[in-house]
Design a protein around this motif. Structure first.
Motif, short mmCIF file in Angstrom:
data_model
loop_
_atom_site.label_atom_id
_atom_site.label_comp_id
_atom_site.label_asym_id
_atom_site.label_seq_id
_atom_site.Cartn_x
_atom_site.Cartn_y
_atom_site.Cartn_z
N SER A 38 -17.28 88.60 15.23
CA SER A 38 -17.50 87.17 14.62
C SER A 38 -15.99 87.16 13.35
O SER A 38 -14.77 87.60 13.89
CB SER A 38 -18.32 87.48 13.18
N VAL A 39 -16.05 85.70 12.57
CA VAL A 39 -14.81 86.02 12.26
C VAL A 39 -14.80 85.58 10.82
O VAL A 39 -15.48 85.25 10.40
CB VAL A 39 -13.56 84.67 12.71
N SER A 40 -14.48 86.65 9.19
CA SER A 40 -14.55 86.21 8.80
C SER A 40 -14.02 87.26 8.15
O SER A 40 -12.22 87.48 8.22
CB SER A 40 -15.79 87.50 8.53
N ALA A 41 -13.46 86.87 6.88
CA ALA A 41 -12.67 87.15 5.15
C ALA A 41 -12.61 88.67 5.18
O ALA A 41 -13.71 89.29 5.48
CB ALA A 41 -13.04 86.75 4.25
N PRO A 42 -11.69 89.17 5.31
CA PRO A 42 -11.15 90.65 4.84
C PRO A 42 -12.00 91.05 3.36
O PRO A 42 -11.52 91.07 3.08
CB PRO A 42 -9.23 90.97 5.35
N LEU A 98 -8.50 83.68 19.29
CA LEU A 98 -9.69 85.40 19.64
C LEU A 98 -10.85 84.42 20.25
O LEU A 98 -11.38 84.25 18.78
CB LEU A 98 -8.95 86.58 19.80
N GLN A 99 -11.24 84.80 21.13
CA GLN A 99 -12.62 84.53 20.91
C GLN A 99 -13.45 84.76 22.53
O GLN A 99 -12.74 85.70 23.01
CB GLN A 99 -12.78 83.29 22.18
N MET A 100 -14.74 84.87 22.03
CA MET A 100 -15.21 86.64 23.09
C MET A 100 -15.21 86.51 24.61
O MET A 100 -15.30 87.07 25.23
CB MET A 100 -17.01 86.26 22.95
#
Length: 264
Positions: free
Chosen positions: A111-115, A160-162
């Motif tokens: 996943s990509v999320s806010a830190p 970057l992707q899985m």
């Protein structure tokens, strides 16, 4: 160093009988390989002419050290342990392959999320930046070894992707971006696990495992990765190659190891 004839006790040795039996068992462990049944306490006691308690002490010492494991009603077996050596920046994939096993990383979440505040502070990110979260189950010869969750600096690894990630995260980062972490600080301690993690590791609920955290940097000191690991204690041990006074091994609530290639 004293010489030992396996299957015979040296009655003139200063070493206790149970220690001498441990020498025999260590020799046997090397001969048998992993997951092999060893002689019972009664069989060892008869073989060496000692009490069952003396034989049990030798066995239990090796159980506590991780060289043997016990199965109720079935006996005591040689452990299949993945060693982690600190003469290089280690990874579970490399550790498992070096031990002669097949390594597989089974993706669990990407996943990509806010830190989060902790990640924002470590990576030096703004609220608008992102953190990449990659969680996977690492297996050796098809058996669970560790649940590993990496939090990567989104500034360093954009896009970057899985699908970009193979068995080794670091190898995949090198291939896509031309760099990966080369310096790290690892900490280790014992922890209980959640029911979900227990199922992933094929452990009983409320089992204790080795919990490890890593903070890692690029060669120029840029913060690149924060990692949380839950590691099966019966599948893992730490080996340290100490090469110079510059290597600093520190102990706090957890056992802490620093790695930097400049200090080798």
């Amino acid at each position: 160093m004293e010489e030992f004839r396996f299957e015979h006790l040296n009655k003139n040795s200063h070493l206790p009988y149970y220690v001498q039996i441990k020498y025999y068992l260590r020799h046997l462990i090397k001969e048998l390989g992993p997951n092999a049944l060893i002689p019972s306490e009664t069989e060892l006691a008869d073989l060496f002419g000692v009490s069952r308690g003396t034989a049990k002490q030798a066995i239990m010492d090796l159980v506590y050290e991780g060289a043997l494991y016990r199965r109720q009603g079935k006996g005591t077996f040689t452990a299949d342990v993945i060693p982690r050596q600190y003469n290089h920046l280690p990874s579970f994939t490399a550790d498992i392959i070096k031990a002669g096993h097949t390594a597989v990383s089974q993706p669990l979440k990407f996943s990509v999320s806010a830190p989060a505040p902790r990640a924002r502070a470590f990576f030096g990110l703004a609220d608008t930046d992102t953190v990449l979260k990659y969680k996977r189950l690492v297996l050796g010869n098809g058996s669970p070894v560790a649940v590993v969750t990496s939090f990567l600096n989104g500034r360093l690894f954009p896009g970057l992707q899985m699908s970009d990630i193979g068995n080794s995260l670091y190898d995949s980062l090198e291939k896509k971006f031309g760099f990966s972490p080369v310096q790290a600080r690892d900490t280790y301690c014992v922890a209980e696990i959640s029911p979900k993690t227990a199922r992933l590791l094929d452990q009983a609920e409320a089992s204790q495992v080795i919990y490890s955290e890593r903070i890692a940097w690029l060669s120029d000191g840029t913060p690149a990765e924060f990692v949380e690991n839950y590691i099966r204690a019966d599948r893992f041990k730490i080996e340290i190659d100490y090469k110079s006074q510059d290597n600093q091994l520190q102990a706090s609530p957890c056992f802490q190891l620093n790695y930097s290639p400049e200090k080798q």
